[in-house]
Design an enzyme around this catalytic site. Structure first.
Site, PDB file in Angstrom:
ATOM      1  N   CYS A  82       8.729  -5.409   0.962  1.00 57.46           N
ATOM      2  CA  CYS A  82       8.448  -6.576   0.119  1.00 57.46           C
ATOM      3  C   CYS A  82       9.749  -7.312  -0.217  1.00 57.46           C
ATOM      4  O   CYS A  82      10.341  -7.948   0.637  1.00 57.46           O
ATOM      5  CB  CYS A  82       7.664  -6.141  -1.124  1.00 57.46           C
ATOM      6  SG  CYS A  82       6.960  -7.525  -2.006  1.00 57.46           S
ATOM      7  N   HIS A 169       2.902  -2.913   0.599  1.00 54.95           N
ATOM      8  CA  HIS A 169       3.473  -1.724  -0.048  1.00 54.95           C
ATOM      9  C   HIS A 169       2.877  -0.448   0.547  1.00 54.95           C
ATOM     10  O   HIS A 169       1.779  -0.045   0.165  1.00 54.95           O
ATOM     11  CB  HIS A 169       3.215  -1.780  -1.557  1.00 54.95           C
ATOM     12  CG  HIS A 169       4.059  -2.811  -2.242  1.00 54.95           C
ATOM     13  ND1 HIS A 169       5.288  -2.517  -2.796  1.00 54.95           N
ATOM     14  CD2 HIS A 169       3.874  -4.140  -2.403  1.00 54.95           C
ATOM     15  CE1 HIS A 169       5.813  -3.613  -3.300  1.00 54.95           C
ATOM     16  NE2 HIS A 169       4.978  -4.621  -3.070  1.00 54.95           N
ATOM     17  N   GLU A 171       3.741   2.499  -0.037  1.00 52.54           N
ATOM     18  CA  GLU A 171       3.820   3.619  -0.978  1.00 52.54           C
ATOM     19  C   GLU A 171       2.591   3.747  -1.858  1.00 52.54           C
ATOM     20  O   GLU A 171       2.359   4.800  -2.446  1.00 52.54           O
ATOM     21  CB  GLU A 171       5.087   3.503  -1.844  1.00 52.54           C
ATOM     22  CG  GLU A 171       5.121   2.362  -2.865  1.00 52.54           C
ATOM     23  CD  GLU A 171       5.585   1.022  -2.294  1.00 52.54           C
ATOM     24  OE1 GLU A 171       5.534   0.843  -1.053  1.00 52.54           O
ATOM     25  OE2 GLU A 171       5.974   0.145  -3.094  1.00 52.54           O
TER      26      GLU A 171
END
Ligand code: XMP
Length: 518
Positions: A82, A169, A171
């Site tokens: 990002c 993202h 994660e």
């Protein structure tokens, strides 16, 4: 540390810590460093790759954090997530435009070219986006590897910089194959070896503690929670028990029977210098008439400091080391150390009391859990032989019941809450649900509500029940009980705690609500 490392440069995203977890979960050691730290402070031959995290900043903000540009010349792969992609684009001749609206939520990604980062994820997968800025033009050598169905570059490669960037993202659990993408980066692209395990780490920690403490006394302030219990077990296992001083301060704000259980558990760990201090009068008299939550926290913090000073003076010899159960996420949430751009959400965590500061300045602090996540700490506790009742215990805030009694705190209100909470927690244990839940507790509200007692109307206290599931307390979802469970607990509380007339269940997730009510 001589094992392979992935370094994550943190630019303040709320999810940076999850990047580290996802990588460690698969056996590669990952470490978070504040994003603007010069390369020379963290780079050595053990670093096999670098990740640039997301950020609440736009690259166009005046104070936007910028990585040391040497990061791109280290000859190890770099992954930008990002903001990490946007800042790299911005610094390397591409163009990033500020957008008025934030893209937030799920976005399907279409893979265009094969790339080692996307090995095994298929042609199309669902990603999770959260960004304001967008890439308008890639740097000269950049090429798009995957894009969203709305035409946004989702994965970008800049081979001359050994850089790959992703707009989404990986994660967060909402991104399909997110863990695999991070693992592909760590082990596939960077070639880092899976050398991380809590059992090995324990041996290194013990060695480190022995080296640091040498033959000095070590003091640990015990809260009764998992973290300080694990540190106690670790100290007792690493050092001569005669060096280890354990102090527990009963604030009067603890849960039912908690203080007795803690004393018993510590004795069974072989503690010889164990100080169990009953300071409940001290704490409760200082809290008299105080309703503001931050004021309560401040008073409790100050009382801790005074009682600690008095008792340490009385019991602990000379130039002792202070051990603390600080975790990785404590540092992140307090805006200290790692995540120096992270916002402080509540004034929790004992990261910066005067005693801690003085000991830190004197180089006399031991924080053996500072690189660990909560589930790793629990694993370490099990390895050290702590019972499941300690290791699996739900987190409990430092200010204790004071932040679960809304409004003024009195001994009587503490007793009411202790009883209600104990009934709820016992019901969870009896039904085998306790271990499924991150944190469950009762809250005593500052209102009275009408009910019937015999033939007349009676006003009684209101108790709210909270139960959340979470991976680390940073975000949380409400636990979905069977209605009959809640009905039975509500009945048991109102039957057995006469002051309580009504029981409600809190259905709020975090965000927007926090886990605690104050
Ligand atoms: P919140 O309420 O911020 O809580 O969603 C996240 C986690 O932190 C704990 N918590 C505290 N811990 N001192 C602490 O040591 C505090 O003042 C404090 N406030 C919240 C909370 O129990 C949850 O696990």
């Amino acid at each position: 540390m001589t094992i392979d490392r992935i370094v994550i440069l943190d630019f303040g995203s709320q999810t940076t810590h999850l990047i580290g977890r996802r990588i460690r979960e698969r056996g590669v050691f990952a470490e978070i460093v504040p994003g603007t730290t010069p390369v020379r402070d963290w780079f050595d031959e053990t670093v096999k790759g670098v990740i640039l995290s997301g950020s609440p900043y736009s690259v166009h903000d005046a104070h936007a954090p910028v990585p040391d540009e040497d990061v791109y010349g280290l000859d190890v792969p770099v992954l930008g997530i990002c903001y990490g992609l946007q800042i790299t684009t911005h610094l390397n001749g591409g163009e990033v435009s500020r957008s008025e609206t934030r893209e937030y939520g799920p976005a399907p990604v279409q893979v265009m070219t094969r790339d080692p980062l996307l090995e095994g994820v298929g042609e199309r997968f669902l990603s999770w986006m959260s960004h304001g800025d967008a890439i308008r033009r890639l740097p000269r050598e950049g090429r798009e590897v995957a894009g969203t169905t709305h035409g946004v570059p989702a994965v970008v490669s800049i081979p001359s910089l050994r850089f790959t960037g992703i707009q989404f993202h990986p994660e967060v659990s909402h991104t399909e194959h997110g863990g695999m993408i991070l693992d592909n980066f760590a082990t596939g692209v960077c070639g880092a070896r899976r050398q991380w395990s809590v059992a090995d780490y324990r041996l290194r920690l013990e060695e480190q503690i022995r080296r640091q403490a040498a033959d000095r006394p070590v003091l640990l302030l015990i809260s009764g929670g998992v973290d300080s219990s694990v540190v106690a077990a670790l100290l007792l296992s690493a050092l001569d028990p005669d060096q280890v001083h354990l102090m527990y301060i009963d604030t009067g704000l603890m849960r039912k029977n908690e203080s007795d259980e803690i004393g018993t558990a510590l004795k069974s760990l072989g503690a010889t210098h164990l100080y169990l201090v009953d300071a409940s009068r001290d704490f409760l008299s200082r809290l008299e008439g105080v309703s503001d939550p931050e004021e309560k926290r401040r008073i409790i913090g100050d009382a801790f400091i005074d009682v600690q000073e008095r008792e340490i003076e009385r019991h602990v010899p000379g130039d002792y080391f202070l051990a603390q159960g600080t975790l990785y996420t404590d540092l992140v949430e307090s805006g200290h150390g790692v995540g120096s751009h992270g916002a402080t959400i509540k004034s929790h965590h004992n990261v910066s009391s005067p005693l801690v500061k003085a000991k830190r300045d004197a180089g006399l602090i031991l924080e053996p859990l500072a690189e660990l996540y909560k589930d790793e700490v629990r694993e370490l506790g099990r390895i050290l032989g702590l019972p499941e009742s300690v290791v699996g215990r739900h987190p409990f805030p430092g200010p204790g019941l004071a932040v679960r009694i809304l409004g003024a705190v009195t001994r009587e209100r503490c007793d009411i809450l202790r009883e209600a909470d104990a009934i709820y927690i016992q019901a969870l244990r009896d039904s085998g649900l306790y271990g499924e839940i991150w944190q469950a507790f009762a809250v005593l509200l500052p209102i009275q509500s009408v009910g019937v007692a015999g033939d007349s109307r009676a006003y009684g206290d209101v108790v709210a029940l909270r139960a959340v599931v979470s991976r680390d307390g940073m975000t949380a979802d409400v636990y979905e009980f069977q209605p009959s469970f809640l009905r039975n607990v509500a009945a048991a509380i109102t039957n057995r705690v006469p002051q309580v007339g009504r029981v409600v269940y809190d259905y709020s997730g975090k965000p927007p609500a926090t886990i605690e009510w104050e």
